[in-house]
Scaffold this active site. Structure first.
Site, PDB file in Angstrom:
ATOM      1  N   TRP A  83      30.317 -23.601  10.091  1.00  0.00           N
ATOM      2  CA  TRP A  83      29.860 -24.438   8.979  1.00  0.00           C
ATOM      3  C   TRP A  83      31.041 -25.055   8.249  1.00  0.00           C
ATOM      4  O   TRP A  83      30.957 -26.193   7.762  1.00  0.00           O
ATOM      5  CB  TRP A  83      29.032 -23.591   8.012  1.00  0.00           C
ATOM      6  N   HIS A  84      32.157 -24.333   8.184  1.00  0.00           N
ATOM      7  CA  HIS A  84      33.306 -24.818   7.429  1.00  0.00           C
ATOM      8  C   HIS A  84      34.009 -25.991   8.087  1.00  0.00           C
ATOM      9  O   HIS A  84      34.673 -26.774   7.396  1.00  0.00           O
ATOM     10  CB  HIS A  84      34.314 -23.683   7.209  1.00  0.00           C
ATOM     11  N   GLY A  85      33.901 -26.131   9.371  1.00  0.00           N
ATOM     12  CA  GLY A  85      34.578 -27.267   9.985  1.00  0.00           C
ATOM     13  C   GLY A  85      34.560 -27.223  11.493  1.00  0.00           C
ATOM     14  O   GLY A  85      34.286 -26.187  12.113  1.00  0.00           O
ATOM     15  N   PHE A 125      34.595 -29.910   3.523  1.00  0.00           N
ATOM     16  CA  PHE A 125      33.535 -29.237   4.251  1.00  0.00           C
ATOM     17  C   PHE A 125      32.179 -29.799   3.926  1.00  0.00           C
ATOM     18  O   PHE A 125      31.207 -29.483   4.554  1.00  0.00           O
ATOM     19  CB  PHE A 125      33.552 -27.724   3.951  1.00  0.00           C
ATOM     20  N   SER A 134      28.756 -19.167  10.126  1.00  0.00           N
ATOM     21  CA  SER A 134      29.377 -19.386   8.818  1.00  0.00           C
ATOM     22  C   SER A 134      30.757 -20.004   8.981  1.00  0.00           C
ATOM     23  O   SER A 134      31.133 -20.922   8.238  1.00  0.00           O
ATOM     24  CB  SER A 134      29.485 -18.057   8.058  1.00  0.00           C
TER      25      SER A 134
END
Length: 473
Positions: free
Chosen positions: A322-324, A473, A319
């Site tokens: 996933w953001h960066g 994102f 998770s």
């Protein structure tokens, strides 16, 4: 006008109009990346049809020792995963892996001279990639039927209200709405305008004003006092909440104006009484995506304690990633995993499953909310920082620096009043989607709308363009 009054009696024309406007909306940012979203849509549409056709077929390859991956359905699911995750990995993580490998080689004492590319991150790629992946996985599992209408499916993927920053919709919820007759309804339009109005307040009054304070503090954290650094962390918490949930409200409202119902993405997360409740209220479309497509397939909590802890760490780390493409996001995910696991081990992760039915919280609940908010805010420092080192230095200075000095001129009275108002309205509106729903049927609701509009005009930030945080994102 065209959508409701010209194309209203022709569902195919409505969907085609939405598809064209969605592509224009996305292409306005950079038309070259339209090819990616078209490719993703085409691959998943084709794979869905093939999986639907082959759901009762026998495996095409029968040879001892070969795994069932070679079954037809699995091959098409594999193609969908390969194409979508491959595009995401290349455009979002290619340079990250190159740079990380280079740093490791140099740390081992060897020389490395990598060639990296100046890769532009296509806006919204993380969102629409996960949306199409959920469709392919659900078709593979037989939870939904594959779409046989390319216009409806391509519009589902590119639907412009939630294309660039969610909510990440499931095909089971959104896709069938493209096959139903849509007619304009006053009540639906009224609800939509309330969502958009409240979303604009969150973004322009709360988030953008917080940014005016947060940015200078994070840029000068080396010299700021401990109290200023705490203020920066707290105000960034409100900034990212107002920014992201404000976008979600606007997106859901715009979709509702077009006759579509999107899923709720936020439910007053800063009133959560523990970290598990926070994640049931924050970015719900992403947290439930990881629950359904990663955590449960890994075994969830129906495995040994050691494996359950492993699954929790995997979900939170992924998770974060996933953001960066930055170690700060992975560390942020790890911090949340470390906060979540203790309450999981003592069986308290599903204690607070509702908002309660009382207007005034108990003293115990207030302490639980403050405790949770404190830890979430400190974790946001890592999320906001550019490097792990700068995040550590920021947090270290909070505890090592005197708390006595602070430049209060950064923190305007208008912002203080706005935050108090925001928290109060968020609290009283927690039983419904937002507090404006509580005014339904009341004569003074129009006064509230006008006041909220004036606050946006007079307190909103108009001097400089501030894009939504989650666009990156």
């Amino acid at each position: 006008m065209l959508y409701w009054f010209i194309f209203q009696k022709n569902l195919k024309a409505q969907n085609t109009f939405l598809l064209v406007t969605s592509y224009v909306f996305y292409g306005w940012w950079d038309w070259r990346f339209l090819g990616l979203i078209v490719l993703s849509s085409a691959v998943d549409y084709w794979c869905g049809l093939r999986m639907s056709e082959d759901k009762h077929s026998e495996p095409t390859v029968k040879k001892e020792g070969l795994k069932s991956w070679f079954y037809d359905k699995k091959k098409y699911l594999g193609i969908s995963l390969l194409v979508n995750l491959g595009m995401l990995a290349f455009f979002k993580y290619f340079n990250f892996f190159i740079d990380s490998t280079t740093d490791f080689i140099q740390m081992m004492g060897f020389q490395a001279h990598p060639e990296t590319l100046q890769i532009i991150l296509p806006v919204g790629i993380s969102f629409y990639t996960f949306q199409t992946l959920s469709y392919s996985i659900d078709v593979y599992k037989g939870k939904i039927e594959a779409s046989k209408d390319p216009i409806a499916f391509f519009t589902f993927v590119a639907f412009f209200p939630q294309l660039v920053a969610g909510p990440i919709e499931r095909a089971a919820n959104l896709l069938p709405q493209f096959f139903k007759r849509r007619e304009f309804q006053y009540q639906q339009g009224s609800t939509a305008m309330k969502l958009i109005l409240w979303g604009l307040f969150k973004k322009m009054v709360i988030a953008d004003n917080c940014a005016l304070v947060v940015n200078p503090i994070f840029e000068n954290y080396q010299t700021a006092s401990g109290l200023e650094l705490i203020m920066g962390a707290v105000l960034f918490s409100f900034q990212i909440y107002g920014d992201f949930s404000g976008y979600s409200d606007i997106a859901i409202g715009v979709a509702l104006l077009l006759g579509f119902k999107l899923m709720v993405n936020f439910r007053t997360p800063y009133f959560a009484r523990d970290i598990a409740e926070f994640w049931r209220r924050w970015h719900i479309s992403l947290s439930t995506w990881f629950r359904d497509y990663l955590y449960i397939p890994l075994g969830g909590s129906r495995v040994s304690t050691a494996k359950a802890i492993r699954n929790i760490f995997i979900v939170f780390l992924v998770s974060g990633f996933w953001h960066g493409a930055n170690w700060t996001f992975i560390a942020w995910g790890g911090i949340h995993a470390a906060m979540f696991i203790p309450i999981f081990l003592i069986g308290k992760n599903r204690v607070h499953l509702d908002e309660g039915d009382h207007l005034i919280p108990s003293f115990k609940e207030i302490l639980q909310m403050l405790y949770t908010f404190l830890f979430v805010s400190l974790a946001w420092v890592v999320f906001r920082s550019e490097t792990i080192g700068s995040a550590w230095f920021y947090l270290e200075r909070i505890f090592n620096n005197p708390f006595l000095s602070m430049n209060f001129s950064w923190f305007s009275y208008d912002l203080r009043i706005a935050l108090i108002l925001f928290l109060g309205l968020d609290w009283v509106g927690r039983f419904k989607y937002n507090w404006l729903e509580n005014l339904e049927g009341k004569w003074y609701r129009y006064i509230a709308y006008v006041v909220l509009g004036f606050l946006i005009v007079f307190w909103g930030v108009f001097t400089e363009a501030k894009e939504f945080i989650y666009f990156q994102f």
